[in-house]
Design an enzyme around this catalytic site. Structure first.
Site, PDB file in Angstrom:
ATOM      1  N   SER A 192      -2.340 -46.693 -11.540  1.00  0.00           N
ATOM      2  CA  SER A 192      -3.348 -45.631 -11.479  1.00  0.00           C
ATOM      3  C   SER A 192      -4.741 -46.160 -11.755  1.00  0.00           C
ATOM      4  O   SER A 192      -4.930 -47.060 -12.567  1.00  0.00           O
ATOM      5  CB  SER A 192      -3.044 -44.528 -12.501  1.00  0.00           C
ATOM      6  OG  SER A 192      -4.099 -43.578 -12.468  1.00  0.00           O
ATOM      7  N   ASN A 207       0.217 -38.056 -12.126  1.00  0.00           N
ATOM      8  CA  ASN A 207      -0.516 -37.392 -11.046  1.00  0.00           C
ATOM      9  C   ASN A 207      -0.403 -35.876 -11.137  1.00  0.00           C
ATOM     10  O   ASN A 207      -1.344 -35.155 -10.800  1.00  0.00           O
ATOM     11  CB  ASN A 207      -0.009 -37.873  -9.684  1.00  0.00           C
ATOM     12  CG  ASN A 207      -0.593 -39.236  -9.321  1.00  0.00           C
ATOM     13  OD1 ASN A 207      -0.933 -40.022 -10.196  1.00  0.00           O
ATOM     14  ND2 ASN A 207      -0.716 -39.501  -8.041  1.00  0.00           N
ATOM     15  N   LYS A 225       4.473 -42.284 -13.288  1.00  0.00           N
ATOM     16  CA  LYS A 225       3.252 -42.223 -12.464  1.00  0.00           C
ATOM     17  C   LYS A 225       3.156 -40.871 -11.752  1.00  0.00           C
ATOM     18  O   LYS A 225       2.069 -40.288 -11.613  1.00  0.00           O
ATOM     19  CB  LYS A 225       3.227 -43.380 -11.453  1.00  0.00           C
ATOM     20  CG  LYS A 225       2.062 -43.316 -10.453  1.00  0.00           C
ATOM     21  CD  LYS A 225       0.703 -43.340 -11.177  1.00  0.00           C
ATOM     22  CE  LYS A 225      -0.501 -43.554 -10.298  1.00  0.00           C
ATOM     23  NZ  LYS A 225      -0.803 -42.625  -9.249  1.00  0.00           N
TER      24      LYS A 225
HETATM   25  C1  6PG Z   1      -4.341 -42.581  -9.325  1.00  0.00           C
HETATM   26  C2  6PG Z   1      -4.413 -41.504  -8.300  1.00  0.00           C
HETATM   27  C3  6PG Z   1      -3.956 -42.041  -6.985  1.00  0.00           C
HETATM   28  C4  6PG Z   1      -4.372 -41.208  -5.804  1.00  0.00           C
HETATM   29  C5  6PG Z   1      -3.517 -40.019  -5.601  1.00  0.00           C
HETATM   30  C6  6PG Z   1      -4.237 -38.839  -4.986  1.00  0.00           C
HETATM   31  O1  6PG Z   1      -3.645 -42.381 -10.306  1.00  0.00           O
HETATM   32  O2  6PG Z   1      -4.978 -43.599  -9.119  1.00  0.00           O
HETATM   33  O3  6PG Z   1      -3.611 -40.431  -8.665  1.00  0.00           O
HETATM   34  O4  6PG Z   1      -2.595 -42.263  -7.080  1.00  0.00           O
HETATM   35  O5  6PG Z   1      -5.704 -40.885  -5.859  1.00  0.00           O
HETATM   36  O6  6PG Z   1      -2.525 -40.435  -4.724  1.00  0.00           O
HETATM   37  O7  6PG Z   1      -3.261 -37.963  -4.697  1.00  0.00           O
HETATM   38  P1  6PG Z   1      -3.454 -36.718  -3.766  1.00  0.00           P
HETATM   39  O8  6PG Z   1      -3.878 -37.233  -2.414  1.00  0.00           O
HETATM   40  O9  6PG Z   1      -2.107 -36.099  -3.736  1.00  0.00           O
HETATM   41  O10 6PG Z   1      -4.503 -35.890  -4.406  1.00  0.00           O
END
Ligand code: 6PG
Length: 470
Positions: free
Chosen positions: A130, A188, A184
């Site tokens: 992340s 999210n 993870k």
């Molecule tokens: C992170 C984010 C990353 C990404 C997501 C966005 O932790 O770095 O969460 O994983 O920005 O995939 O997810 P959505 O497109 O579902 O909003």
């Protein structure tokens, strides 16, 4: 150049930045991309780091350039593409080699892949990363799932590239098979809830208070100096202060109000429901994104329903109330996310260290916030019911903020402004402080129409029935 131990397949934004991060920490990386020109351009643009990057035209070259046991990071689109890469890569690997999926994978896929590769003598690590582009390049938070021995082989690299919080790497081996990707995913889910709650507060200021974006930006910037300090509040202030270079309007005002979602929020909710859990703030956030995408329906609804709705201007909510409401709701969203992790840990026998998870979220990741240190402390101490809302520090903070959440939700309801995540947070809190709930009536109804039976509070036994018959 020293012989490389690590390879990386997939030089999209995340893969490219991760490769540069690894190279910068002193580890040579063998990279491969399906479109070769992308790979060569990447190395050409890598400056001084290019000397630690080796281009592999195909998987055979990638495998040949790595010292066994090889570790190969796969950074391609989740789902079928990951399976396709694994299938094509496998013939070039030796037993004991490690494939690392560092994308946002469905943890069910990770469990399946880990079992299948183990069967064939390979090792598979599901690694949640992340922090977006910036995190991948300069230090993400890293949540690892897989066998102990596999992690031992890669720990040095993983911990070197991770974000650091007070000199401790924000990376941890959290459990076997899908544990890292599950954590993870829930990260999210919490991210979705937090973003939605921030957006709801923005909506109240914009539509309830007729406040301009730059004004709201200043408010978020000020809030970021206090107990709401977090990456998401910080970037919200920046986003709201930005202007569209083409029109000169506030950028947020020219962006279509239909949110995208790649799936991790939805996965969180699906897995939660399968485990008999309900992280309602996350559910509300996923729902709100889906509703947002129904733009045409909302435009029709605005024209038809508004004329028949007697909503009125609600009681004024002070800025300080909104700040406190957001803090209360954020604590509840974290509490729901961690409850889900705890349920999954029990179900899959992962022994997740919830305090450690909070610790590795303190830097690098999208939901990093000043609350996470208190959350880690709460899990290291005596936590009544295992639920964060009952940790002494949060009992205190909720005591100071919950009335502001009530006023906020009440004002939004009277005014006719949607606050699905904030109101879900409040409903959860109120449910958890109601020792005698209303499900006795549900049980009676179920027994009435289906003889489903119930338990009594004053006698032992289950499958009891009520006197509905005659
Ligand atoms: C992170 C984010 C990353 C990404 C997501 C966005 O932790 O770095 O969460 O994983 O920005 O995939 O997810 P959505 O497109 O579902 O909003």
């Amino acid at each position: 150049m020293a012989q490389a131990r690590i390879g990386l397949i997939g030089l999209g934004v995340m893969g490219a930045n991760l490769a540069l991060n690894i190279a910068e920490k002193g580890f040579p990386v063998v990279v491969h991309n399906r479109t070769a020109s992308v790979m060569h351009d990447f190395i050409d643009g890598a400056g001084d780091l290019a000397e630690r990057l080796v281009a592999a035209e195909d998987y055979a070259a990638l495998a040949a350039a790595l010292t066994p046991p090889r570790a190969v990071i796969v950074m391609v689109k989740a789902g079928g593409p990951v399976d396709a890469v694994i299938d094509d890569l496998k013939p070039h690997l030796d037993p004991g080699d490690i494939v690392i999926d560092a994308g946002n994978a469905d943890f069910n896929d990770t469990r399946r892949r880990e079992a299948a590769l183990r069967e064939e003598g390979f090792r598979f690590v599901g690694m949640g990363v992340s922090g977006g582009e910036e995190g991948a390049r300069h230090g993400p938070s890293i949540m690892v799932g897989g066998a102990d021995a596999a992690y031992a082989e890669i720990a040095e690299i993983v911990e070197a590239i991770a974000a650091r919080y007070q000199d401790t790497p924000c990376a941890a081996h959290l459990g076997p098979d899908g544990a890292g990707h599950f954590v993870k995913t829930v990260h999210n889910g919490i991210e979705y809830a937090d973003m939605q709650m921030i957006a709801e507060v923005y909506g109240m200021l914009r539509d309830g208070g007729s406040r301009a974006p730059h004004d709201i930006a200043e408010l978020f910037e000020a809030w970021n100096q206090g107990p709401l300090q977090s990456y998401l509040v910080e970037i919200t202030a920046k986003v709201l202060a930005a202007h569209d270079p083409d029109t000169g309007k506030p950028m947020v005002d020219v962006i279509l109000d239909a949110a995208g979602q790649k799936g991790t929020g939805r996965w969180t909710v699906i897995e939660a429901l399968k485990l008999g859990q309900s992280p309602s703030t996350i559910e509300a956030a996923v729902a709100a994104r889906s509703w947002s995408a129904q733009k045409a329906l909302r435009e029709t609804g605005a024209a038809i329903l508004t004329a028949h709705d007697a909503s009125q201007t609600g009681p004024d909510v002070l800025d300080g109330d909104l700040e406190r409401a957001l803090l209360a709701a954020r604590i509840i969203a974290y509490a729901q996310g961690f409850s889900l992790l705890s349920a999954a840990s029990a179900e899959f026998d992962w022994s997740l260290d919830l305090a450690r998870i909070a610790e590795i979220w303190r830097a690098g990741c999208i939901i990093r916030s000043s609350l996470l240190d208190d959350i880690a402390t709460a899990f290291r101490g005596d936590l009544p019911g295992g639920n964060l809302i009952l940790a002494p520090a949060f009992v205190r903070t909720l005591g100071e903020t919950i009335s502001a959440l009530r006023r906020t939700v009440a004002s939004a309801a009277v005014t006719g402004l949607p606050v699905p995540a904030l109101s879900s947070a409040l409903a959860y809190y109120d449910t958890m402080r109601l020792a005698r709930g209303t499900a006795a009536l549900i049980q009676a109804q179920r027994d009435f129409f289906g003889a489903h039976g119930f338990e009594r509070i004053d006698r032992d036994g289950s499958g009891l029935h009520g006197p509905w018959g005659g």
